[in-house]
Design an enzyme around this catalytic site. Structure first.
Site, PDB file in Angstrom:
ATOM      1  N   CYS A  79       0.828  -1.215   0.000  1.00  0.00           N
ATOM      2  CA  CYS A  79       0.000   0.000   0.000  1.00  0.00           C
ATOM      3  C   CYS A  79       0.867   1.272   0.000  1.00  0.00           C
ATOM      4  CB  CYS A  79      -0.976  -0.042   1.162  1.00  0.00           C
ATOM      5  SG  CYS A  79      -2.266   1.189   0.982  1.00  0.00           S
ATOM      6  N   HIS A 167      -3.866  -4.884   0.398  1.00  0.00           N
ATOM      7  CA  HIS A 167      -3.365  -5.367   1.691  1.00  0.00           C
ATOM      8  C   HIS A 167      -3.413  -6.897   1.760  1.00  0.00           C
ATOM      9  CE1 HIS A 167      -2.952  -1.596   3.978  1.00  0.00           C
ATOM     10  NE2 HIS A 167      -3.889  -1.158   3.148  1.00  0.00           N
ATOM     11  N   GLU A 169      -2.371  -8.743   4.041  1.00  0.00           N
ATOM     12  CA  GLU A 169      -2.459  -9.205   5.430  1.00  0.00           C
ATOM     13  C   GLU A 169      -3.879  -9.288   5.958  1.00  0.00           C
ATOM     14  OE1 GLU A 169      -1.463  -6.359   4.292  1.00  0.00           O
ATOM     15  OE2 GLU A 169      -1.681  -4.677   5.672  1.00  0.00           O
TER      16      GLU A 169
END
Ligand code: XMP
Length: 524
Positions: A79, A167, A169
């Protein structure tokens, strides 16, 4: 030396998730603020740059020194990180007025890229950015796009630098863990050998080397962290570990005796201290919540200090500090660092001239539980709900008395036993990948409050005028935010009936349906 991935934090709210995902795939990692990069030894196999609330165009946008990292070590920029690389290495980043936020479908355009091995050609990702990369940095090529974002992922040719605008994660990026696994294992060459067993083995060795024949004191609270720390230290240094478990007179029904018995059963060298009357004497006439907390906290230090002084030759104080307590987080309002500290034995180490040992300092909460399980600690102990240091003292609103404690303990016992005995088909709050054994196990924290309010009721033919009990059950991950649990009506009906029928002094039961924020979990 333990191999690891270094995560540089630019202040994103989800930076900790990057760490947790890596740990889940048995890769050790550490999170450091972007402006406090530790020395990079040969054990650092790769670096990840996190997201950030800032735009690369903001005057205060974080600037990181990547000398010694970019082009030299594998790098994954997420990001803000990906925009940062573009902006600073020959690309162009445009600010857009609208934030791109939410799910998007990613199409892998370079199927040979090691980052996307075993990732579907089309998969769902989570986007959350305002800036967008209009032109890639020098020598880069696109490896994946979404409908709206052409440069959703890129790599720099000739170096192991990868960048993604989404993202990986977060949960909504369906194959994000595979991407992180590809980065850590394939691109960085990590072995992925960070497991509870390897942690236990290496920690025991390093504790033995550090502590030699020194005596160590540890304050047990009945909670998961101090219990796991104690068992680990006990394995390392045996009887040189002396645990102190204080009964502050404000614990749950039978809690002190039951937990003390479990500790003894586990072979811990534990001193149980009955200090209830002292604590209660300090609470007489105290009604203000903060004053109650202070009175309880100060008395704890006094009692702990007195007991610890009796242990001659102690050199160390062990604490159950865990990783989220020590990560220096980057504040959105500028790169200041805030560290939560453990206040339970605040001031003691200096006063007693003790050194601190924190064997769980590197672990996230779920890892503490996994380590606890690998150490053979009973599920009842590992799955225990968090319980505040000031105990029932802050669950009796207003002044504490023996009579109110009796009422609250009995009501709380009915509620907690009820939760433990009620089957459910929900995920476990302690082990998210497993099913819960019962309602208790599916809840992050539950407790009972005694309100300083009496109300009118009828019992048989008689009018009653008695106390009100409030039940609280929440789901949370770290206690910072929480949602009330939708407990089944049949369960609430049974608990309410049982409490009113069996606990003398209560004629009304309420269920707390407030979230945090704006409410808090505890009522005081
Ligand atoms: P609140 O009430 O602030 O609680 O929403 C968040 C979490 O912290 C626990 N808590 C404490 N724990 N000492 C502790 O060790 C304290 O003084 C304390 N106050 C609140 C609370 O039980 C919840 O898990």
């Amino acid at each position: 030396m333990q191999e690891m991935i270094l995560i540089l934090d630019f202040g994103s709210q989800v930076t900790q998730l990057i760490g947790r995902r890596l740990r889940e795939i048995n890769v050790y990692c550490e999170i450091h603020a972007y402006n406090k990069i530790p020395e990079i030894g040969p054990n650092v196999k790769g670096v990840i740059l996190s997201g950030s609330p800032f735009s690369v165009h903001d005057a205060q946008a974080p600037i990181v020194n990547l000398e010694g990292i970019k082009g030299k070590l594998p790098l994954l920029a997420i990001c803000y990180g990906s925009q940062y690389i573009a902006q600073h290495y020959g690309g162009v980043v445009n600010s857009s007025l609208t934030r791109e936020y939410g799910r998007a479908m990613l199409t892998v355009t370079d199927e040979k890229s090691p980052l996307f091995q075993k990732v579907s050609r089309k998969s769902q990702v989570w986007m959350s950015h305002g800036d967008t990369i209009a032109q890639l940095p020098k020598d880069a090529h696109v490896i994946a796009s979404t409908e709206d974002v052409e440069n959703a992922a890129y790599t720099i040719d000739g170096e192991a630098t990868y960048a993604v605008q989404f993202h990986p994660e977060v949960f909504h990026t369906k194959e994000g863990t595979q991407m992180l696994l590809n980065f850590a294992l394939k691109i960085c060459g990590c072995k992925g050998d960070w497991t509870p067993d390897s942690f236990i083995e290496s920690t025991i060795q390093s504790l033995q080397a550090k502590l030699n024949d020194d005596k160590v004191i540890l304050g047990l609270s009945g909670g998961v962290d101090s219990t796991v720390a104690a068992v680990l230290l006990n394995k390392a240094i045996g009887k040189n570990l002396i645990c102190i478990f204080v009964d502050n007179g404000l614990l749950r029904k039978n809690e002190f005796e039951e937990v003390l018995a479990s500790y003894e059963e586990m072979g811990l060298n534990v001193v149980g201290v009955h200090a209830g009357p002292l604590f209660l004497s300090k609470l007489v006439g105290v009604t203000d919540p903060e004053a109650k907390r202070k009175a309880i906290g100060n008395t704890f230090i006094e009692v702990f200090d007195t007991e610890a002084q009796k242990i001659s030759g102690a050199r160390w104080l062990a604490q159950g500090t865990i990783y989220p307590d020590v990560i220096e987080s980057v504040s959105v309002n500028g790169p200041s660092s805030k560290i939560k500290s453990h206040h339970n034995v605040g001031g003691l180490p200096e006063k007693m001239n003790l050194k601190i040992v924190e064997p769980l300092r590197a672990l996230f909460k779920d890892e503490v539980r996994r380590v606890g399980r690998a150490l053979g600690i009973k599920r009842e102990l590992i799955g225990r709900h968090p319980f505040p240091g000031p105990s029932l003292g802050i669950r009796i609103l207003g002044e504490v008395s023996e009579e109110k404690l009796r009422i609250l303990r009995d009501a709380d016992d009915i509620f907690i036993k009820g939760l433990r005995n009620w089957p459910c088909d929900l995920p476990s709050a302690s082990y998210p990948n497993e099913m819960a054994d019962n309602l208790y196990d599916s809840i992050w924290q539950a407790g009972t409050m005694l309100l300083p309010v009496k109300s009118v009721g009828v019992m048989g033919d008689e009018r009653s005028y008695e106390y009100t009990i409030a039940l609280r059950a929440v789901i949370s991950t770290d206690g910072m935010t929480a949602d009330w649990v939708h407990l089944p009506y049949e369960f609430l009906a049974k608990v309410s009936n049982d409490i009113i029928n069996k606990v003398k002094g209560v004629n009304r039961v309420c269920y707390d349906i407030s979230s945090k924020p704006p409410a808090t979990i505890e009522w005081e």
